[in-house]
Design a protein around this motif. Structure first.
Motif, PDB file in Angstrom:
ATOM      1  N   GLN A 189      19.267 -46.892  31.865  1.00  0.00           N
ATOM      2  CA  GLN A 189      18.208 -46.095  31.265  1.00  0.00           C
ATOM      3  C   GLN A 189      18.510 -44.598  31.306  1.00  0.00           C
ATOM      4  OE1 GLN A 189      15.248 -47.389  29.912  1.00  0.00           O
ATOM      5  NE2 GLN A 189      14.839 -45.310  29.192  1.00  0.00           N
ATOM      6  N   PHE A 190      18.988 -44.103  32.427  1.00  0.00           N
ATOM      7  CA  PHE A 190      19.082 -42.654  32.592  1.00  0.00           C
ATOM      8  C   PHE A 190      20.508 -42.087  32.504  1.00  0.00           C
ATOM      9  CE2 PHE A 190      15.114 -43.827  34.731  1.00  0.00           C
ATOM     10  CZ  PHE A 190      14.237 -43.064  33.986  1.00  0.00           C
ATOM     11  N   ILE A 191      21.510 -42.941  32.636  1.00  0.00           N
ATOM     12  CA  ILE A 191      22.885 -42.470  32.422  1.00  0.00           C
ATOM     13  C   ILE A 191      23.347 -42.876  31.022  1.00  0.00           C
ATOM     14  CG2 ILE A 191      25.275 -42.573  33.220  1.00  0.00           C
ATOM     15  CD1 ILE A 191      24.214 -43.120  36.042  1.00  0.00           C
ATOM     16  N   GLY A 192      23.243 -44.182  30.731  1.00  0.00           N
ATOM     17  CA  GLY A 192      23.613 -44.633  29.389  1.00  0.00           C
ATOM     18  C   GLY A 192      22.740 -43.999  28.318  1.00  0.00           C
ATOM     19  N   GLY A 193      21.445 -43.838  28.628  1.00  0.00           N
ATOM     20  CA  GLY A 193      20.523 -43.300  27.633  1.00  0.00           C
ATOM     21  C   GLY A 193      20.296 -41.807  27.725  1.00  0.00           C
ATOM     22  N   TRP A 194      21.116 -41.101  28.522  1.00  0.00           N
ATOM     23  CA  TRP A 194      20.896 -39.667  28.711  1.00  0.00           C
ATOM     24  C   TRP A 194      20.987 -38.889  27.394  1.00  0.00           C
ATOM     25  CZ3 TRP A 194      18.495 -36.441  31.423  1.00  0.00           C
ATOM     26  CH2 TRP A 194      18.833 -35.084  31.462  1.00  0.00           C
ATOM     27  N   SER A 195      21.879 -39.302  26.502  1.00  0.00           N
ATOM     28  CA  SER A 195      22.032 -38.584  25.230  1.00  0.00           C
ATOM     29  C   SER A 195      20.761 -38.661  24.390  1.00  0.00           C
ATOM     30  CB  SER A 195      23.218 -39.152  24.435  1.00  0.00           C
ATOM     31  OG  SER A 195      23.016 -40.525  24.155  1.00  0.00           O
ATOM     32  N   PHE A 196      20.009 -39.773  24.525  1.00  0.00           N
ATOM     33  CA  PHE A 196      18.753 -39.881  23.780  1.00  0.00           C
ATOM     34  C   PHE A 196      17.721 -38.881  24.306  1.00  0.00           C
ATOM     35  CE2 PHE A 196      20.346 -44.404  23.604  1.00  0.00           C
ATOM     36  CZ  PHE A 196      20.857 -44.286  22.321  1.00  0.00           C
ATOM     37  N   TYR A 197      17.694 -38.716  25.610  1.00  0.00           N
ATOM     38  CA  TYR A 197      16.745 -37.756  26.196  1.00  0.00           C
ATOM     39  C   TYR A 197      17.106 -36.324  25.790  1.00  0.00           C
ATOM     40  CZ  TYR A 197      14.677 -41.458  29.020  1.00  0.00           C
ATOM     41  OH  TYR A 197      14.015 -42.587  29.417  1.00  0.00           O
ATOM     42  N   LYS A 198      18.391 -36.011  25.781  1.00  0.00           N
ATOM     43  CA  LYS A 198      18.814 -34.662  25.370  1.00  0.00           C
ATOM     44  C   LYS A 198      18.447 -34.411  23.909  1.00  0.00           C
ATOM     45  CE  LYS A 198      23.209 -34.531  26.360  1.00  0.00           C
ATOM     46  NZ  LYS A 198      24.568 -33.964  26.491  1.00  0.00           N
ATOM     47  N   GLY A 199      18.721 -35.420  23.055  1.00  0.00           N
ATOM     48  CA  GLY A 199      18.397 -35.266  21.640  1.00  0.00           C
ATOM     49  C   GLY A 199      16.905 -35.178  21.402  1.00  0.00           C
ATOM     50  N   ALA A 200      16.122 -35.957  22.189  1.00  0.00           N
ATOM     51  CA  ALA A 200      14.669 -35.923  22.045  1.00  0.00           C
ATOM     52  C   ALA A 200      14.113 -34.559  22.435  1.00  0.00           C
ATOM     53  CB  ALA A 200      14.041 -37.019  22.901  1.00  0.00           C
ATOM     54  N   TRP A 201      14.644 -33.985  23.517  1.00  0.00           N
ATOM     55  CA  TRP A 201      14.189 -32.671  23.959  1.00  0.00           C
ATOM     56  C   TRP A 201      14.522 -31.599  22.920  1.00  0.00           C
ATOM     57  CZ3 TRP A 201      10.891 -30.098  26.481  1.00  0.00           C
ATOM     58  CH2 TRP A 201      11.112 -28.771  26.874  1.00  0.00           C
ATOM     59  N   ALA A 202      15.723 -31.695  22.345  1.00  0.00           N
ATOM     60  CA  ALA A 202      16.108 -30.736  21.302  1.00  0.00           C
ATOM     61  C   ALA A 202      15.182 -30.856  20.096  1.00  0.00           C
ATOM     62  CB  ALA A 202      17.557 -30.977  20.882  1.00  0.00           C
ATOM     63  N   ALA A 203      14.772 -32.093  19.758  1.00  0.00           N
ATOM     64  CA  ALA A 203      13.874 -32.293  18.623  1.00  0.00           C
ATOM     65  C   ALA A 203      12.500 -31.696  18.894  1.00  0.00           C
ATOM     66  CB  ALA A 203      13.754 -33.786  18.315  1.00  0.00           C
ATOM     67  N   LEU A 204      11.989 -31.918  20.099  1.00  0.00           N
ATOM     68  CA  LEU A 204      10.675 -31.376  20.449  1.00  0.00           C
ATOM     69  C   LEU A 204      10.680 -29.854  20.426  1.00  0.00           C
ATOM     70  CD1 LEU A 204       9.690 -33.811  23.355  1.00  0.00           C
ATOM     71  CD2 LEU A 204       8.659 -33.683  21.071  1.00  0.00           C
ATOM     72  N   ARG A 205      11.787 -29.272  20.893  1.00  0.00           N
ATOM     73  CA  ARG A 205      11.875 -27.810  20.898  1.00  0.00           C
ATOM     74  C   ARG A 205      11.862 -27.235  19.489  1.00  0.00           C
ATOM     75  NH1 ARG A 205      16.968 -26.069  24.060  1.00  0.00           N
ATOM     76  NH2 ARG A 205      16.260 -24.038  23.320  1.00  0.00           N
ATOM     77  N   SER A 206      12.392 -27.997  18.517  1.00  0.00           N
ATOM     78  CA  SER A 206      12.433 -27.511  17.138  1.00  0.00           C
ATOM     79  C   SER A 206      11.297 -28.104  16.289  1.00  0.00           C
ATOM     80  CB  SER A 206      13.786 -27.852  16.500  1.00  0.00           C
ATOM     81  OG  SER A 206      13.975 -29.253  16.479  1.00  0.00           O
ATOM     82  N   TRP A 207      10.299 -28.701  16.947  1.00  0.00           N
ATOM     83  CA  TRP A 207       9.130 -29.259  16.271  1.00  0.00           C
ATOM     84  C   TRP A 207       9.524 -30.282  15.210  1.00  0.00           C
ATOM     85  CZ3 TRP A 207       4.353 -28.377  18.130  1.00  0.00           C
ATOM     86  CH2 TRP A 207       4.196 -27.291  18.992  1.00  0.00           C
ATOM     87  N   SER A 208      10.394 -31.194  15.620  1.00  0.00           N
ATOM     88  CA  SER A 208      10.796 -32.247  14.686  1.00  0.00           C
ATOM     89  C   SER A 208      10.773 -33.584  15.396  1.00  0.00           C
ATOM     90  CB  SER A 208      12.195 -31.964  14.130  1.00  0.00           C
ATOM     91  OG  SER A 208      13.145 -32.000  15.164  1.00  0.00           O
ATOM     92  N   ILE A 209      10.808 -34.643  14.599  1.00  0.00           N
ATOM     93  CA  ILE A 209      10.858 -36.006  15.140  1.00  0.00           C
ATOM     94  C   ILE A 209      12.158 -36.625  14.680  1.00  0.00           C
ATOM     95  CG2 ILE A 209       9.833 -38.300  15.066  1.00  0.00           C
ATOM     96  CD1 ILE A 209       7.135 -37.035  14.722  1.00  0.00           C
ATOM     97  N   ASN A 210      12.953 -37.106  15.630  1.00  0.00           N
ATOM     98  CA  ASN A 210      14.229 -37.688  15.247  1.00  0.00           C
ATOM     99  C   ASN A 210      14.417 -39.052  15.886  1.00  0.00           C
ATOM    100  OD1 ASN A 210      14.911 -37.203  17.902  1.00  0.00           O
ATOM    101  ND2 ASN A 210      16.176 -35.415  17.450  1.00  0.00           N
ATOM    102  N   MET A 211      15.531 -39.659  15.572  1.00  0.00           N
ATOM    103  CA  MET A 211      15.816 -40.990  16.088  1.00  0.00           C
ATOM    104  C   MET A 211      15.855 -41.002  17.611  1.00  0.00           C
ATOM    105  SD  MET A 211      19.305 -43.114  15.595  1.00  0.00           S
ATOM    106  CE  MET A 211      19.721 -44.356  16.817  1.00  0.00           C
ATOM    107  N   ASP A 212      16.468 -39.984  18.203  1.00  0.00           N
ATOM    108  CA  ASP A 212      16.566 -39.931  19.664  1.00  0.00           C
ATOM    109  C   ASP A 212      15.183 -39.936  20.303  1.00  0.00           C
ATOM    110  OD1 ASP A 212      19.284 -39.906  19.539  1.00  0.00           O
ATOM    111  OD2 ASP A 212      19.513 -37.757  19.817  1.00  0.00           O
ATOM    112  N   LEU A 213      14.247 -39.211  19.693  1.00  0.00           N
ATOM    113  CA  LEU A 213      12.887 -39.160  20.243  1.00  0.00           C
ATOM    114  C   LEU A 213      12.224 -40.525  20.178  1.00  0.00           C
ATOM    115  CD1 LEU A 213      10.572 -37.470  21.391  1.00  0.00           C
ATOM    116  CD2 LEU A 213       9.877 -36.958  19.045  1.00  0.00           C
ATOM    117  N   LEU A 214      12.407 -41.236  19.058  1.00  0.00           N
ATOM    118  CA  LEU A 214      11.801 -42.561  18.921  1.00  0.00           C
ATOM    119  C   LEU A 214      12.383 -43.556  19.923  1.00  0.00           C
ATOM    120  CD1 LEU A 214      11.622 -42.884  15.028  1.00  0.00           C
ATOM    121  CD2 LEU A 214       9.848 -42.151  16.597  1.00  0.00           C
ATOM    122  N   ILE A 215      13.697 -43.520  20.101  1.00  0.00           N
ATOM    123  CA  ILE A 215      14.333 -44.442  21.048  1.00  0.00           C
ATOM    124  C   ILE A 215      13.949 -44.080  22.479  1.00  0.00           C
ATOM    125  CG2 ILE A 215      16.550 -45.182  22.001  1.00  0.00           C
ATOM    126  CD1 ILE A 215      17.686 -44.982  19.200  1.00  0.00           C
ATOM    127  N   ALA A 216      13.979 -42.788  22.793  1.00  0.00           N
ATOM    128  CA  ALA A 216      13.602 -42.356  24.146  1.00  0.00           C
ATOM    129  C   ALA A 216      12.168 -42.755  24.453  1.00  0.00           C
ATOM    130  CB  ALA A 216      13.781 -40.847  24.285  1.00  0.00           C
TER     131      ALA A 216
END
Length: 720
Positions: free
Chosen positions: A122-149
């Motif tokens: 969850q937290f090592i294999g899926g770390w890239s999803f959390y990073k991508g989700a955080w980047a999306a939230l910072r730019s006020w967007s919804i992306n695949m990483d956010l949905l998977i996370a």
């Protein structure tokens, strides 16, 4: 599957000039807040550190992704083994605890074992999803990483609550009601799909990397009278560069000493080496095959042809087609709607008294709706199509060109230098006296030696190509408007028109029929006199390129009308048109009027491509819906064409149009299947008929299918 291209409506507030597209994932980002990287004098903008890392060091990122995939798959495999072991133990009548490796610790229950195995996934294999989700939230967007996370985190922490704090949940649950496996398998599937996608994309987008690999690391220059070895990027304009056989040319320049054959195939697609002599231009990145050269550097750094080509290919691969912009607008509202549907499904099932089913529906909707296939539909096809073009020496400036190519119905060719070789050549030698062809051409060329007139140069060149030895000429006389005369081997030689021979009192009646036939064919026919008598005729014309007729026929087979523009007189232009199979000829056109001719065709509802040399034809190229500049390998920056053909071969016009159409077809196929996939999958998931694990597998498969479909472009038959 690395889709960040979907945004909320807030993104619309950013003016177009202040936004840029992430070249890795396609997400539109604000330039002011985006991460940046410089390459070849151009700035690239990124939505997240992950995208920037892939751009700057794709091999390292691929290795890191491989590690995460291995970890996730190991975890899933361990879960499968544990599940199988538990099943066998129960079948044998034992308890799970007695089967476990540490029976002395009763708190090591089934749920705890799952927690231990899944947490690293969850937290090592899926770390890239959390990073991508955080980047999306910072730019006020919804992306695949956010949905998977969001989906996997809900499944994970719900399961943690079931195992360690079941009393905080709104319904009574048992430890077997955990979804650790759902979370782990989703992450493993998505990571595996993304990894496979990156491998396919890496293979498909090799064009830019191959071009970059052409740049040599070092160069040898003359400084203070001595040869020095320096980094290639340190060469300054005007310096003398020494080039030995087998070395790559470090920058653009002009040969000042030596001769060699240079392989320019990686840049132009032309397989035959090009001969280089003093005065010839050389292109950085091409390979010196045989001799030693010295050349003066004329363009360095980002100004070289190679740097310009790389920039054009990168810009084209990261451009956005209109069909993709429509998809972006749809998904701008589609993704937030999906999140609402997921919550409605969750609360609907909960109200109906089935909280676990609601949780599964919530996760399944989020996972199945991840629009990863939509995100890669356009970039994947562009990457392959533009890359294939670059391999063949065809540079496509952007996605807009591809879209216009689909509706193209008229191709206009400039004649001189495009359909023809651009220089006159001897086409006919007709003896009418005692001399044979070689003897006639030998005398005609003798009086033209030293001539600066294009027709005279053509006759001398024709004799030289036949290895004829020319006699010395004396008493040379040029007669304006008539021709020339001179003495060779004690006899008077005449070369000119009918007026010259009438002045000399020589009867040309025996030549009239042949002269008329040659002139009707668009050729310039000159009479040759020898020792006071008519000796024969030499005809000169701007000859057709050998592949021109084949190219015209191929265009007509595609349902495209072909028009030829020419400044020649109508008779000459029509003769060439007949030979090529072109029915529509526009003759006696001044260079400045060509653009007006293109506009006139457009006002009649035509989508017009103009094919020219990119210099004299620049206004017409810019006016046309698609400008195709041909034979422009050494000076890309000045071209106004939407498509640039590095090789002087008009068959590449057909190749470029077919490639453009094939690429756009792939984009549309990809978008269609991506939309259909989401449209069918979401209601099935919301109604509870789709397991989240199946949803993750389907999502990974949809994205892979889009990339694989794009990769098929490499096999499309496009040659004439």
């Amino acid at each position: 599957m690395h889709d960040h291209s979907l945004h909320q409506a807030a993104d619309q507030a950013i003016p177009a000039g202040e936004r840029a597209r992430d070249p890795i994932c396609g997400m539109m980002v604000a330039k002011a807040t985006a991460l940046t990287s410089e390459r070849a004098g151009r700035t690239f903008y990124f939505c997240s550190p992950a995208c920037k890392q892939i751009f700057e060091d794709p091999e390292r990122e691929l290795k890191s992704m491989r590690t995460r995939v291995a970890l996730a798959l190991t975890g899933v495999l361990a879960l499968a083994v544990l599940r199988a072991g538990a099943f066998l133990a129960l079948a044998a009548g034992a308890t799970i605890v007695s089967w476990a490796p540490i029976p002395a610790l009763p708190w090591f229950t089934w749920g705890v074992w799952l927690f231990i195995l899944v947490t690293p996934v969850q937290f090592i294999g899926g770390w890239s999803f959390y990073k991508g989700a955080w980047a999306a939230l910072r730019s006020w967007s919804i992306n695949m990483d956010l949905l998977i996370a969001l989906g996997t985190t809900v499944a994970y922490f719900y399961s943690v609550a079931v195992v360690f704090a079941p009393d905080i949940l709104p319904v009574k649950v048992e430890e077997r009601d955990v979804y650790f496996e759902v979370s782990a398998v989703i992450i493993a599937f998505v990571l595996l799909g993304r990894y496979m996608e990156e491998i396919i994309k890496k293979r498909s987008s090799a064009a830019v990397r191959k071009l970059m690999d052409l740049r040599p690391a070092i160069a040898h220059v003359i400084r203070d009278g001595k040869e020095e070895e320096i980094p290639a990027e340190a060469i300054m304009a005007g310096e003398i560069v020494v080039l030995r056989p087998g070395e790559r040319i470090p920058t653009d320049g002009e040969v000042i000493e030596g001769s060699s054959a240079v392989d320019e195939s990686m840049l132009t697609g032309e397989s035959m080496p090009v001969s280089k002599e003093p005065g010839a231009g050389v292109i950085g990145g091409s390979l010196n095959k045989s001799g030693m050269l010295r050349f003066k550097a004329t363009r360095v750094g980002k100004d070289t042809a190679l740097s310009q080509i790389i920039r054009l290919v990168e810009e084209a691969q990261s451009s956005t087609a209109q069909v993709q912009r429509i998809a972006d607008e749809v998904t701008r509202y589609f993704v937030p709607a999906v999140v609402i549907v997921a919550f409605l499904a969750f609360f609907g099932w909960w109200i109906a008294g089935n909280f676990p089913q609601g949780l599964l529906a919530f996760i399944a909707v989020l996972i199945i709706s991840c629009p990863c296939a939509l995100g890669v539909a356009t970039p994947a096809a562009l990457m392959v199509g533009v890359g294939r073009g670059a391999d063949a020496g065809i540079l496509i400036r952007g996605a807009e060109v591809l879209e216009r190519a689909r509706k193209l119905n008229v191709v206009v060719f400039d004649k001189t230098g495009t359909l023809t070789k651009g220089e006159p050549n001897v086409t006919d030698v007709v003896p009418l006296g005692s001399l044979d062809e070689a003897g006639l051409l030998r005398l005609a060329a003798a009086v033209e030696v030293g001539s600066e007139h294009p027709l005279g140069e053509a006759i001398v060149r024709g004799a030289t190509m036949r290895n004829l030895e020319l006699p010395a000429v004396t008493s040379f006389e040029g007669i304006a408007g008539h021709g020339i005369s001179g003495m060779a081997e004690g006899r008077k030689i005449l070369l000119g028109n009918r007026r010259l021979f009438a002045r000399e009192g020589i009867d040309v009646a025996p030549a009239e029929q042949t002269m008329a036939a040659l002139e009707q064919g668009g050729k310039t026919a000159m009479l040759v006199g020898f020792d006071g008598a008519l000796a024969g005729i030499v005809a000169v014309a701007d000859t057709l390129k050998p592949e021109a007729k084949e190219a015209v026929a191929a265009l007509r087979s595609e349902g495209i009308d072909v028009i030829m523009l020419s400044g020649d007189n109508k008779r000459t232009a029509e003769a060439i048109g007949r030979e090529l199979g072109i029915d529509h000829i526009i003759a006696e056109v001044l260079p400045g009027d060509k653009a007006a001719m293109i506009r006139d065709l457009q006002t009649k509802g035509n989508i017009v491509a103009m094919v020219g040399d990119g210099v004299n034809d620049a206004p017409a190229l810019a006016t046309a819906d698609i400008g195709i500049a041909i034979g422009s390998g050494s000076d890309v920056a000045k071209e106004t064409g939407g498509i640039i053909l590095m090789r002087d071969d008009v068959r590449q016009v057909v190749y470029a149009i077919r490639l453009s159409r094939a690429t756009l077809r792939k984009i549309k196929q990809n978008l269609f299947w991506a939309f259909i996939y989401n449209s069918i999958g979401i209601p099935i998931a919301a109604l509870g008929f789709l397991n989240p694990i199946i949803a993750a597998a389907a999502m990974a498969l949809s994205s892979l299918s889009v990339v694989a479909n794009s990769a098929l472009l490499k096999r499309a038959r496009l040659d004439v």
